[in-house]
Design a protein around this motif. Structure first.
Motif, PDB file in Angstrom:
ATOM      1  N   SER A  28       0.827  -1.207   0.000  1.00 12.46           N
ATOM      2  CA  SER A  28       0.000   0.000   0.000  1.00 12.46           C
ATOM      3  C   SER A  28       0.861   1.258   0.000  1.00 12.46           C
ATOM      4  O   SER A  28       0.558   2.238  -0.692  1.00 12.46           O
ATOM      5  CB  SER A  28      -0.924   0.007   1.228  1.00 12.46           C
ATOM      6  N   TYR A  29       1.927   1.247   0.788  1.00 14.23           N
ATOM      7  CA  TYR A  29       2.824   2.408   0.854  1.00 14.23           C
ATOM      8  C   TYR A  29       3.491   2.646  -0.500  1.00 14.23           C
ATOM      9  O   TYR A  29       3.543   3.778  -0.995  1.00 14.23           O
ATOM     10  CB  TYR A  29       3.869   2.174   1.942  1.00 14.23           C
ATOM     11  N   ALA A  30       3.972   1.561  -1.117  1.00 10.39           N
ATOM     12  CA  ALA A  30       4.623   1.713  -2.419  1.00 10.39           C
ATOM     13  C   ALA A  30       3.633   2.224  -3.469  1.00 10.39           C
ATOM     14  O   ALA A  30       3.987   3.062  -4.310  1.00 10.39           O
ATOM     15  CB  ALA A  30       5.212   0.372  -2.859  1.00 10.39           C
ATOM     16  N   ALA A  31       2.394   1.735  -3.407  1.00 10.08           N
ATOM     17  CA  ALA A  31       1.387   2.173  -4.380  1.00 10.08           C
ATOM     18  C   ALA A  31       1.038   3.643  -4.217  1.00 10.08           C
ATOM     19  O   ALA A  31       0.528   4.274  -5.145  1.00 10.08           O
ATOM     20  CB  ALA A  31       0.123   1.320  -4.248  1.00 10.08           C
ATOM     21  N   ALA A  32       1.326   4.202  -3.044  1.00 11.52           N
ATOM     22  CA  ALA A  32       1.054   5.625  -2.803  1.00 11.52           C
ATOM     23  C   ALA A  32       2.244   6.512  -3.152  1.00 11.52           C
ATOM     24  O   ALA A  32       2.069   7.602  -3.703  1.00 11.52           O
ATOM     25  CB  ALA A  32       0.658   5.839  -1.343  1.00 11.52           C
ATOM     26  N   CYS A  33       3.463   6.065  -2.837  1.00 16.27           N
ATOM     27  CA  CYS A  33       4.601   6.969  -3.054  1.00 16.27           C
ATOM     28  C   CYS A  33       5.269   6.790  -4.412  1.00 16.27           C
ATOM     29  O   CYS A  33       5.839   7.746  -4.949  1.00 16.27           O
ATOM     30  CB  CYS A  33       5.626   6.831  -1.928  1.00 16.27           C
ATOM     31  N   GLU A  34       5.175   5.607  -5.017  1.00 20.22           N
ATOM     32  CA  GLU A  34       5.818   5.407  -6.312  1.00 20.22           C
ATOM     33  C   GLU A  34       5.222   6.285  -7.422  1.00 20.22           C
ATOM     34  O   GLU A  34       5.969   6.748  -8.296  1.00 20.22           O
ATOM     35  CB  GLU A  34       5.766   3.925  -6.704  1.00 20.22           C
ATOM     36  N   PRO A  35       3.895   6.529  -7.453  1.00 21.20           N
ATOM     37  CA  PRO A  35       3.396   7.456  -8.471  1.00 21.20           C
ATOM     38  C   PRO A  35       3.994   8.851  -8.383  1.00 21.20           C
ATOM     39  O   PRO A  35       4.096   9.547  -9.401  1.00 21.20           O
ATOM     40  CB  PRO A  35       1.881   7.470  -8.199  1.00 21.20           C
ATOM     41  N   LEU A  36       4.423   9.274  -7.191  1.00 18.48           N
ATOM     42  CA  LEU A  36       5.056  10.581  -7.061  1.00 18.48           C
ATOM     43  C   LEU A  36       6.409  10.585  -7.770  1.00 18.48           C
ATOM     44  O   LEU A  36       6.774  11.565  -8.438  1.00 18.48           O
ATOM     45  CB  LEU A  36       5.225  10.942  -5.583  1.00 18.48           C
ATOM     46  N   ARG A  37       7.146   9.492  -7.619  1.00 16.20           N
ATOM     47  CA  ARG A  37       8.426   9.370  -8.327  1.00 16.20           C
ATOM     48  C   ARG A  37       8.208   9.378  -9.837  1.00 16.20           C
ATOM     49  O   ARG A  37       8.920  10.060 -10.585  1.00 16.20           O
ATOM     50  CB  ARG A  37       9.131   8.080  -7.902  1.00 16.20           C
ATOM     51  N   ALA A  38       7.193   8.613 -10.278  1.00 19.64           N
ATOM     52  CA  ALA A  38       6.912   8.557 -11.711  1.00 19.64           C
ATOM     53  C   ALA A  38       6.465   9.918 -12.240  1.00 19.64           C
ATOM     54  O   ALA A  38       6.788  10.286 -13.382  1.00 19.64           O
ATOM     55  CB  ALA A  38       5.835   7.508 -11.990  1.00 19.64           C
ATOM     56  N   LEU A 116      -5.073  15.842   5.384  1.00 19.24           N
ATOM     57  CA  LEU A 116      -4.744  14.632   6.125  1.00 19.24           C
ATOM     58  C   LEU A 116      -5.445  13.435   5.510  1.00 19.24           C
ATOM     59  O   LEU A 116      -6.537  13.555   4.960  1.00 19.24           O
ATOM     60  CB  LEU A 116      -5.164  14.778   7.588  1.00 19.24           C
ATOM     61  N   GLY A 117      -4.799  12.290   5.614  1.00 24.23           N
ATOM     62  CA  GLY A 117      -5.404  11.108   5.030  1.00 24.23           C
ATOM     63  C   GLY A 117      -4.949   9.831   5.691  1.00 24.23           C
ATOM     64  O   GLY A 117      -4.072   9.821   6.552  1.00 24.23           O
ATOM     65  N   GLY A 118      -5.565   8.741   5.255  1.00 26.52           N
ATOM     66  CA  GLY A 118      -5.236   7.418   5.762  1.00 26.52           C
ATOM     67  C   GLY A 118      -5.220   6.406   4.640  1.00 26.52           C
ATOM     68  O   GLY A 118      -6.056   6.458   3.738  1.00 26.52           O
ATOM     69  N   ILE A 119      -4.273   5.493   4.708  1.00 24.04           N
ATOM     70  CA  ILE A 119      -4.144   4.413   3.731  1.00 24.04           C
ATOM     71  C   ILE A 119      -4.332   3.100   4.462  1.00 24.04           C
ATOM     72  O   ILE A 119      -3.755   2.877   5.525  1.00 24.04           O
ATOM     73  CB  ILE A 119      -2.778   4.474   3.035  1.00 24.04           C
ATOM     74  N   SER A 120      -5.150   2.215   3.910  1.00 26.33           N
ATOM     75  CA  SER A 120      -5.500   0.934   4.517  1.00 26.33           C
ATOM     76  C   SER A 120      -6.180   1.196   5.858  1.00 26.33           C
ATOM     77  O   SER A 120      -7.299   1.663   5.902  1.00 26.33           O
ATOM     78  CB  SER A 120      -4.279   0.031   4.642  1.00 26.33           C
ATOM     79  N   GLY A 173      -4.124  -1.897  -0.250  1.00 22.60           N
ATOM     80  CA  GLY A 173      -3.873  -2.754  -1.398  1.00 22.60           C
ATOM     81  C   GLY A 173      -3.379  -1.932  -2.574  1.00 22.60           C
ATOM     82  O   GLY A 173      -2.429  -1.158  -2.463  1.00 22.60           O
ATOM     83  N   VAL A 174      -4.049  -2.078  -3.718  1.00 24.99           N
ATOM     84  CA  VAL A 174      -3.685  -1.292  -4.899  1.00 24.99           C
ATOM     85  C   VAL A 174      -4.529  -0.031  -5.025  1.00 24.99           C
ATOM     86  O   VAL A 174      -4.320   0.758  -5.957  1.00 24.99           O
ATOM     87  CB  VAL A 174      -3.809  -2.131  -6.190  1.00 24.99           C
ATOM     88  N   ALA A 175      -5.465   0.181  -4.099  1.00 24.53           N
ATOM     89  CA  ALA A 175      -6.315   1.376  -4.171  1.00 24.53           C
ATOM     90  C   ALA A 175      -5.525   2.683  -4.139  1.00 24.53           C
ATOM     91  O   ALA A 175      -5.966   3.664  -4.746  1.00 24.53           O
ATOM     92  CB  ALA A 175      -7.354   1.356  -3.053  1.00 24.53           C
ATOM     93  N   PRO A 176      -4.353   2.765  -3.454  1.00 20.16           N
ATOM     94  CA  PRO A 176      -3.595   4.021  -3.512  1.00 20.16           C
ATOM     95  C   PRO A 176      -3.190   4.433  -4.926  1.00 20.16           C
ATOM     96  O   PRO A 176      -3.023   5.630  -5.193  1.00 20.16           O
ATOM     97  CB  PRO A 176      -2.365   3.725  -2.640  1.00 20.16           C
ATOM     98  N   LEU A 177      -3.051   3.481  -5.839  1.00 15.35           N
ATOM     99  CA  LEU A 177      -2.772   3.855  -7.224  1.00 15.35           C
ATOM    100  C   LEU A 177      -3.912   4.693  -7.794  1.00 15.35           C
ATOM    101  O   LEU A 177      -3.688   5.686  -8.495  1.00 15.35           O
ATOM    102  CB  LEU A 177      -2.574   2.606  -8.087  1.00 15.35           C
TER     103      LEU A 177
END
Length: 344
Positions: A28-38, A116-120, A173-177
């Motif tokens: 979940s963390y990767a699905a949230a921060c990796e789009p910022l890198r991309a 502010l937000g929450g993941i999972s 899960g993959v919802a952060p994407l």
């Protein structure tokens, strides 16, 4: 993307912070921060910066993810940190999310006007900090029942993600994407967000209200519309009985035909099916909530703790207190949360 503390980012750079609760889901963390890198790659310059923080970190440190991976993290941000948003990533059990320092940090960032937000499971900590009143929100479906019991004035939406003004939540899960596609599109436009999603082969971006779980027909392996209507009602009523006549009306059949539908498709009566659903609901509460066994019995529609214990033993071959002890032994819940009463 290099994850660092947001120290005076350049003009035009938005810093998105992530509070990592020990045991958070790495996916979940990767699905949230990796789009910022991309997004930085797509833009040809830095437009986003990610910053990871952790409770109990006093200097440069690490926070362990659910798979044991150690992620570099800084101390929780103070006011004036320059964050555009701060998202809490939490996984595992709500019993392990008791971090008053995180609550205080979130309230301080709210006073700064930070989104502010929450993941999972992160929305749970926002709820505990009193920051979800009058806001629509969501969290991973597995934690929804326990959250409603812990915060009866709140009602999560079973959506993939929810953006309600200054609150941003998603189901993990993959919802952060999907969430990050929306946030990037909000700032940079839909065409740019599409380029970022394509980078991850994320061809089918889900709508916010898309379900977190497979549909009823897929989960139950049936397609009869009347039976599906009845099952939907049973799933939505884990805390009490549903009259057989009312269930038959929902299904558009008579009570005897309803019994035949359940028997032919599921091999059980409507009452047996509902009892199993209520027991599954209770099992989640045993593993995830601080409620006593008597309170869980009531939340699952049983007349007493002893009635619940008999049904639990008949279905699973063990008493509720044994299920809670197993959760304790596996680390799903902490010892301070294992309240029991007679009948367990």
């Amino acid at each position: 993307m290099k994850v660092m503390e947001p120290l005076s980012p350049a003009p035009g750079v938005q810093t998105i912070g992530f509070v990592l609760i020990p045991g958070f889901a790495l996916m979940s963390y990767a699905a949230a921060c990796e789009p910022l890198r991309a997004a930085n790659i797509a833009a040809g310059r830095e437009i986003y910066r990610a910053a990871a923080f952790g409770p109990g970190v006093s200097g440069p440190g690490t926070i362990a993810a659910s798979n044991g991976a150690l992620i570099p993290a800084a101390p929780l941000p103070a006011r004036g940190a320059g964050l555009s948003a701060l998202l809490v990533c939490a996984g595992g059990s709500p019993a392990d999310w008791g971090f008053p320092t995180v609550h205080a940090c979130l309230r301080a960032q709210a006073r700064d006007g930070v989104r502010l937000g929450g993941i999972s499971g992160g929305a749970w900590l926002l709820a505990a900090a009193g920051l979800l009143r009058d806001r629509a929100f969501t969290l991973h479906w597995e934690h929804a029942a326990a959250l409603v019991e812990a915060f009866p004035d709140l009602s999560p939406t079973q959506a993939r993600y929810v953006i309600d003004r200054d609150r941003i939540t998603c189901g993990g899960g993959v919802a952060p994407l999907d969430l990050m596609h929306a946030l990037i599109g909000e700032r940079m436009g839909p065409a740019f967000a599409r380029r970022v999603s394509d980078w991850f082969l994320h061809a089918e971006v889900s709508a916010p209200a898309a379900p977190q779980r497979g549909g009823l027909a897929e989960r139950w392996g049936v397609n009869h519309p009347g039976l599906l209507a009845a099952l939907e009602k049973l799933e939505a009523t884990p805390d009490g009985p549903v009259p057989r006549a009312a269930l038959a009306r929902l299904a558009g059949v008579g009570p005897r035909q309803l019994d035949r539908l359940f028997r032919d498709h599921l091999g059980a009566t409507p009452g047996e099916t509902h009892r199993r659903l209520r027991l599954a609901h209770a099992r989640r509460l045993l593993a995830q909530s601080p409620l006593s066994i008597a309170e869980i019995a009531q939340a699952a529609g049983f007349a007493s703790a002893s009635h619940f214990a008999r049904a639990h033993r008949a279905e699973y071959g063990s008493a509720p207190r044994d299920a809670r002890a197993a959760a304790l032994a596996s680390g799903e819940i902490s010892g301070s949360e294992g309240k029991t009463t007679s009948g367990g």
